[in-house]
Design an enzyme around this catalytic site. Structure first.
Site, PDB file in Angstrom:
ATOM      1  CG  HIS A  44      85.789  77.345  32.496  1.00  0.00           C
ATOM      2  ND1 HIS A  44      84.417  77.405  32.452  1.00  0.00           N
ATOM      3  CD2 HIS A  44      86.200  78.605  32.167  1.00  0.00           C
ATOM      4  CE1 HIS A  44      84.033  78.621  32.102  1.00  0.00           C
ATOM      5  NE2 HIS A  44      85.093  79.369  31.932  1.00  0.00           N
ATOM      6  CG  HIS A  46      87.951  81.711  32.966  1.00  0.00           C
ATOM      7  ND1 HIS A  46      87.701  81.556  31.635  1.00  0.00           N
ATOM      8  CD2 HIS A  46      89.310  81.872  33.089  1.00  0.00           C
ATOM      9  CE1 HIS A  46      88.851  81.614  30.955  1.00  0.00           C
ATOM     10  NE2 HIS A  46      89.830  81.805  31.814  1.00  0.00           N
ATOM     11  CG  ASP A  48      82.975  84.197  34.292  1.00  0.00           C
ATOM     12  OD1 ASP A  48      83.991  83.487  34.364  1.00  0.00           O
ATOM     13  OD2 ASP A  48      82.378  84.412  33.217  1.00  0.00           O
ATOM     14  CG  HIS A  49      82.151  79.824  34.710  1.00  0.00           C
ATOM     15  ND1 HIS A  49      81.115  79.269  34.012  1.00  0.00           N
ATOM     16  CD2 HIS A  49      82.592  80.869  33.957  1.00  0.00           C
ATOM     17  CE1 HIS A  49      80.934  79.924  32.876  1.00  0.00           C
ATOM     18  NE2 HIS A  49      81.832  80.895  32.817  1.00  0.00           N
ATOM     19  CG  HIS A 122      86.849  78.823  27.536  1.00  0.00           C
ATOM     20  ND1 HIS A 122      86.374  79.858  26.775  1.00  0.00           N
ATOM     21  CD2 HIS A 122      86.894  79.282  28.816  1.00  0.00           C
ATOM     22  CE1 HIS A 122      86.153  80.900  27.576  1.00  0.00           C
ATOM     23  NE2 HIS A 122      86.466  80.586  28.806  1.00  0.00           N
ATOM     24  CG  ASP A 192      82.741  80.284  29.449  1.00  0.00           C
ATOM     25  OD1 ASP A 192      81.528  80.132  29.683  1.00  0.00           O
ATOM     26  OD2 ASP A 192      83.431  81.184  29.955  1.00  0.00           O
ATOM     27  CG  HIS A 251      78.690  82.878  29.635  1.00  0.00           C
ATOM     28  ND1 HIS A 251      79.626  83.512  28.860  1.00  0.00           N
ATOM     29  CD2 HIS A 251      79.302  82.626  30.807  1.00  0.00           C
ATOM     30  CE1 HIS A 251      80.758  83.635  29.539  1.00  0.00           C
ATOM     31  NE2 HIS A 251      80.575  83.104  30.729  1.00  0.00           N
TER      32      HIS A 251
HETATM   33 ZN   LIG Z   1      85.491  81.328  30.788  1.00  0.00          ZN
END
Ligand SMILES: [Zn+2]
Length: 297
Positions: A44, A46, A48-49, A122, A192, A251
């Site tokens: 996805h 975001h 942090d990914h 999410h 997530d 995570h």
């Molecule tokens: Zn996320």
């Protein structure tokens, strides 16, 4: 930071699921080489990914990579990477084959595995990637070959490689005369997700589930359900209900950083799940055991 590498016993090619900042630095401490990276799959959008993507991909260009690289990601992440390269005048030495998650509606065959996506829940669209191992060596059904009067020769080799061959005017099917040495191993690696039950259909026969457990159940209650994350309890209960043999939790919220801080979360997961529980940490390597395929099956 999220990044999971999946490598295979019988193939040099490997796959990266998510690519957080500093993924390429973590790779320097691993045995994996970027040269054999076949595909990057982003769960996805975001940061942090996916914030590690521009650095990792442009490093491959610096190393004069020639082989194409597949990038499977939300359309926005593909745009993010392409804009980054345009604005910073990066010219890749290889083909970046982009596949937008939004357009995938069937299994994607890679060299080392088959990939399927599972829609999760999410704050933004998120998926899990289901990877099924390929390139498994075959063994010959010698008894059947002899029984059918097929003399040994070069065609034995081809049948063992999975190729159908012509022998004395008739076609021999590889599937009739050879079988896989072990059952293809299957892993699901999730982005997530606040609703593990969305995996109910896909989880059947899966050897390893990698899932986030950002909070403990009580902390998630306190923080509120707007985060779109799971707690250890609900993931553990899901894995227990579906008899998943191995569950790796990842995570974790920064609130659990520090000596012993993660313990309540680990205990919560272990209370509800009796399979092999793995608590992820940087550089951890997990082996999925092989199940022998039986001749005749
Ligand atoms: Zn996320």
């Amino acid at each position: 930071m999220s990044a999971v590498a999946v490598s295979f016993e019988n193939s040099k090619a490997w796959v990266l699921i998510d690519c957080a900042e500093a993924t390429q630095h973590a790779l320097l401490h691993s045995e994996l080489t970027l040269y054999h990276l076949e595909a990057i799959c982003i769960t996805h959008l975001h940061g942090d990914h996916c914030y590690g993507l521009p650095g990792l991909i442009s490093s491959m260009a610096l190393n004069a990579r020639k082989a194409p690289l597949k990038l499977i990601a939300p359309r926005a992440v593909i745009q993010f990477v392409q804009s980054c390269f345009t604005l910073t005048e990066v010219r890749l030495s290889f083909d970046l084959i982009t596949i937008a998650l939004e357009e995938i509606n069937e299994k994607l065959p890679l060299e080392c595995c088959d990939i399927e996506t599972i829609a999760l829940q999410h704050r933004v669209p998120s998926v899990g990637y289901k990877l099924t191992e390929k390139c498994i060596p075959r063994k010959l059904r010698i008894a059947k070959l002899q029984q059918d009067g097929i003399a040994s020769g070069g065609h034995y080799n081809l049948l063992q490689k999975g190729q159908d061959v012509q022998y004395q005017g008739q076609w021999l099917q590889s599937d009739d005369y050879s079988f896989y040495s072990w059952q293809p191993r299957v892993a699901i690696i999730c982005g997530d997700n606040e609703k593990p039950a969305l995996l109910s259909q896909a989880i059947q026969g899966v050897d390893l589930l990698v899932h986030e457990a950002t909070f403990t159940a009580s902390d998630l209650h306190r923080v509120g359900f707007h985060t779109g994350h799971s707690d250890a309890k609900r993931v553990a209960q899901f894995a227990q209900t579906h008899q998943v043999p191995m569950l790796a939790l990842t995570h974790f919220s920064v609130r659990y950083h520090g000596e012993g801080m993660l313990q309540p979360l680990v205990e919560e997961a272990a209370f509800y799940y009796s399979g092999k529980l793995i608590i992820a940490q940087d550089g951890l390597v997990v082996d999925i055991p092989k199940q022998k395929q039986i001749e005749g099956s």
